[in-house]
Design a protein around this motif. Structure first.
Motif, short mmCIF file in Angstrom:
data_model
loop_
_atom_site.label_atom_id
_atom_site.label_comp_id
_atom_site.label_asym_id
_atom_site.label_seq_id
_atom_site.Cartn_x
_atom_site.Cartn_y
_atom_site.Cartn_z
N GLU A 157 36.22 39.34 36.68
CA GLU A 157 37.33 39.89 37.18
C GLU A 157 37.37 41.34 37.33
O GLU A 157 37.16 41.97 36.57
CB GLU A 157 38.60 39.43 36.27
N HIS A 212 43.39 41.83 42.88
CA HIS A 212 42.89 41.24 41.98
C HIS A 212 41.88 40.04 42.42
O HIS A 212 42.12 39.25 43.24
CB HIS A 212 43.75 40.47 41.07
N ASN A 229 43.23 36.83 44.20
CA ASN A 229 44.58 36.30 43.67
C ASN A 229 45.61 35.98 44.63
O ASN A 229 45.86 37.11 45.36
CB ASN A 229 44.84 36.98 42.56
N HIS A 231 39.76 44.39 39.59
CA HIS A 231 41.10 44.82 40.29
C HIS A 231 40.75 46.12 41.11
O HIS A 231 40.13 47.25 40.62
CB HIS A 231 41.91 45.17 39.10
N ASP A 259 48.23 38.63 43.80
CA ASP A 259 47.99 40.21 43.64
C ASP A 259 46.47 40.34 44.57
O ASP A 259 45.58 39.90 43.99
CB ASP A 259 47.57 40.58 42.13
#
Length: 93
Positions: free
Chosen positions: A7, A49, A43, A9, A46
């Protein structure tokens, strides 16, 4: 087989640069011993993300790739684009 969830960001306004770097990462990972497949997801709630799902034959294959000079070099390019550290989760059946 194991599945690795990464993951990330992305910092604001760097998505375009990240996409190119992520494609390069996947192309390089495809050459790694034990790599089976991978995909990059965004995502829907978002757009900064991102989740990378990678399948490796064994945990040892993943660890070899994770610690490789090739991945470290790629991550040196990606890390400045991120808003924080990447989170890695190794999953198995």
């Amino acid at each position: 087989m194991i599945r690795v969830m990464i993951e990330r960001h992305i910092a604001d306004d760097l998505a375009e640069y990240y996409e190119q770097a992520a494609r390069n990462t996947l192309q390089t990972a495809m050459q790694a011993h034990g790599f089976i497949s991978g995909e990059s997801l965004r995502n829907t709630n978002d757009s900064n993300h991102r989740v990378v799902m990678a399948n490796f034959r064994t945990i040892q294959d993943w660890q070899r790739w994770h610690g490789s000079a090739e991945r470290k070099e790629i991550m040196e390019a990606i890390m400045p684009m991120l808003d924080g550290e990447e989170k890695i989760t190794v999953l198995e059946h």
